[in-house]
Scaffold this motif. Sequence first.
Motif, PDB file in Angstrom:
ATOM      1  N   VAL A 221       1.119   3.406  -0.843  1.00  0.00           N
ATOM      2  CA  VAL A 221       1.462   4.034   0.436  1.00  0.00           C
ATOM      3  C   VAL A 221       2.775   4.806   0.306  1.00  0.00           C
ATOM      4  O   VAL A 221       2.921   5.907   0.854  1.00  0.00           O
ATOM      5  CB  VAL A 221       1.562   2.968   1.535  1.00  0.00           C
ATOM      6  CG1 VAL A 221       1.980   3.595   2.867  1.00  0.00           C
ATOM      7  CG2 VAL A 221       0.229   2.242   1.704  1.00  0.00           C
ATOM      8  N   ARG A 224       2.117   8.147  -1.389  1.00  0.00           N
ATOM      9  CA  ARG A 224       1.485   9.097  -0.470  1.00  0.00           C
ATOM     10  C   ARG A 224       2.491   9.644   0.524  1.00  0.00           C
ATOM     11  O   ARG A 224       2.471  10.827   0.867  1.00  0.00           O
ATOM     12  CB  ARG A 224       0.340   8.410   0.267  1.00  0.00           C
ATOM     13  CG  ARG A 224      -0.841   8.029  -0.617  1.00  0.00           C
ATOM     14  CD  ARG A 224      -1.806   7.129   0.117  1.00  0.00           C
ATOM     15  NE  ARG A 224      -2.307   7.765   1.338  1.00  0.00           N
ATOM     16  CZ  ARG A 224      -3.022   7.111   2.258  1.00  0.00           C
ATOM     17  NH1 ARG A 224      -3.290   5.825   2.108  1.00  0.00           N
ATOM     18  NH2 ARG A 224      -3.452   7.751   3.331  1.00  0.00           N
ATOM     19  N   LEU A 225       3.408   8.783   0.976  1.00  0.00           N
ATOM     20  CA  LEU A 225       4.416   9.216   1.933  1.00  0.00           C
ATOM     21  C   LEU A 225       5.393  10.197   1.302  1.00  0.00           C
ATOM     22  O   LEU A 225       5.791  11.195   1.916  1.00  0.00           O
ATOM     23  CB  LEU A 225       5.158   8.002   2.478  1.00  0.00           C
ATOM     24  CG  LEU A 225       6.110   8.238   3.654  1.00  0.00           C
ATOM     25  CD1 LEU A 225       5.327   8.743   4.864  1.00  0.00           C
ATOM     26  CD2 LEU A 225       6.860   6.966   3.998  1.00  0.00           C
ATOM     27  N   GLU A 229       2.123  13.405   2.570  1.00  0.00           N
ATOM     28  CA  GLU A 229       0.865  13.117   3.262  1.00  0.00           C
ATOM     29  C   GLU A 229       1.133  12.328   4.548  1.00  0.00           C
ATOM     30  O   GLU A 229       1.995  11.445   4.584  1.00  0.00           O
ATOM     31  CB  GLU A 229      -0.049  12.304   2.350  1.00  0.00           C
ATOM     32  CG  GLU A 229      -1.396  11.960   2.962  1.00  0.00           C
ATOM     33  CD  GLU A 229      -2.256  11.126   2.026  1.00  0.00           C
ATOM     34  OE1 GLU A 229      -3.295  10.621   2.472  1.00  0.00           O
ATOM     35  OE2 GLU A 229      -1.857  10.983   0.853  1.00  0.00           O
ATOM     36  N   ILE A 231       0.322   9.516   6.886  1.00  0.00           N
ATOM     37  CA  ILE A 231      -0.382   8.236   6.772  1.00  0.00           C
ATOM     38  C   ILE A 231      -1.016   7.904   8.115  1.00  0.00           C
ATOM     39  O   ILE A 231      -0.321   7.598   9.095  1.00  0.00           O
ATOM     40  CB  ILE A 231       0.582   7.118   6.331  1.00  0.00           C
ATOM     41  CG1 ILE A 231       1.337   7.529   5.057  1.00  0.00           C
ATOM     42  CG2 ILE A 231      -0.172   5.816   6.113  1.00  0.00           C
ATOM     43  CD1 ILE A 231       0.446   7.783   3.878  1.00  0.00           C
ATOM     44  N   ASP A 233      -4.413   6.002   8.250  1.00  0.00           N
ATOM     45  CA  ASP A 233      -5.659   5.385   7.799  1.00  0.00           C
ATOM     46  C   ASP A 233      -6.290   4.585   8.941  1.00  0.00           C
ATOM     47  O   ASP A 233      -5.600   4.011   9.791  1.00  0.00           O
ATOM     48  CB  ASP A 233      -5.392   4.456   6.610  1.00  0.00           C
ATOM     49  CG  ASP A 233      -4.869   5.235   5.406  1.00  0.00           C
ATOM     50  OD1 ASP A 233      -5.122   6.455   5.351  1.00  0.00           O
ATOM     51  OD2 ASP A 233      -4.198   4.637   4.550  1.00  0.00           O
TER      52      ASP A 233
END
Length: 275
Positions: A221, A224-225, A229, A231, A233
């Motif tokens: 995570v 991705r951060l 991106e 977040i 989900d």
Amino acid sequence: MSRRGEIEPSSAVKTPEPFAEERASRRRKIINKIMNVIVVVGIAIDLFFAILYSVLDARAYAVAIGVNLATAALWAMTPLFHRWPGPFAGIWFLGVFTAAMLSFTLLLGHASGSHLFLILVAIFSLIFLGPRPIVLPVLTTLVAWGAFIVAAKVLPRWPSHIPMLIDESEALFYATSALTMCVLFLTTRYSIHLVDTAEAALEREFRRSDALLLNVLPAPVAERLKSGERIADGYNCISVLFADIVGFTAAARQAGPEATVGMLKPLLLRRGRTR
């Protein structure tokens, strides 16, 4: 169109960059230190030659003594302009520098190479006036270039106001050119040092923020951060487990914060590696 009570964002309003004022203050302090060092060196050189000319022949070298003392007095006023906002101190410094080099060229002749110091204005203008906006450093450099042309084409080649032999003037040219190259070398080296120091500090802060992020979020995570991106989900079915350790609150209160964190940290790190 926005609803009543809401403020519509405007592209014309720009939010200030975080820490911009603090960074500018730090940069100004460094510039002032560099400027003060150069001023002290300039004053020392002027006073040395004034004393030397006085010992040799105060009457014959009266013009040279006066020019050196006047230049030293103007140099000494430079730190007073540090209190003023904006590039006033830099403008004063470069103005005195240009006028001094023209005066020494008029005094010693351009064969002495005194006008070579005007080349330094190209780099001093960027350091002391700042690269943004670029107009002021460019104008200052053009003025120094014009003074260089005047010194090389209009002013006398050989000393006309002080008794100095041609051989002595040529020897002074070699010393002046060497000193000019030395100042360019040291200034560039110091600039590279500042860049390296800033990059090292930025890398340390990046590692600290990265470690803090990994302590809060799982590694996938966090990656991705960091990539930008968003977040968001979604899961159709999740389970939440709440566990309470009997007597943990009392034990933590008795052990204290540092001992409690020291006990839990290895467990959390081991759990993160086995995930």
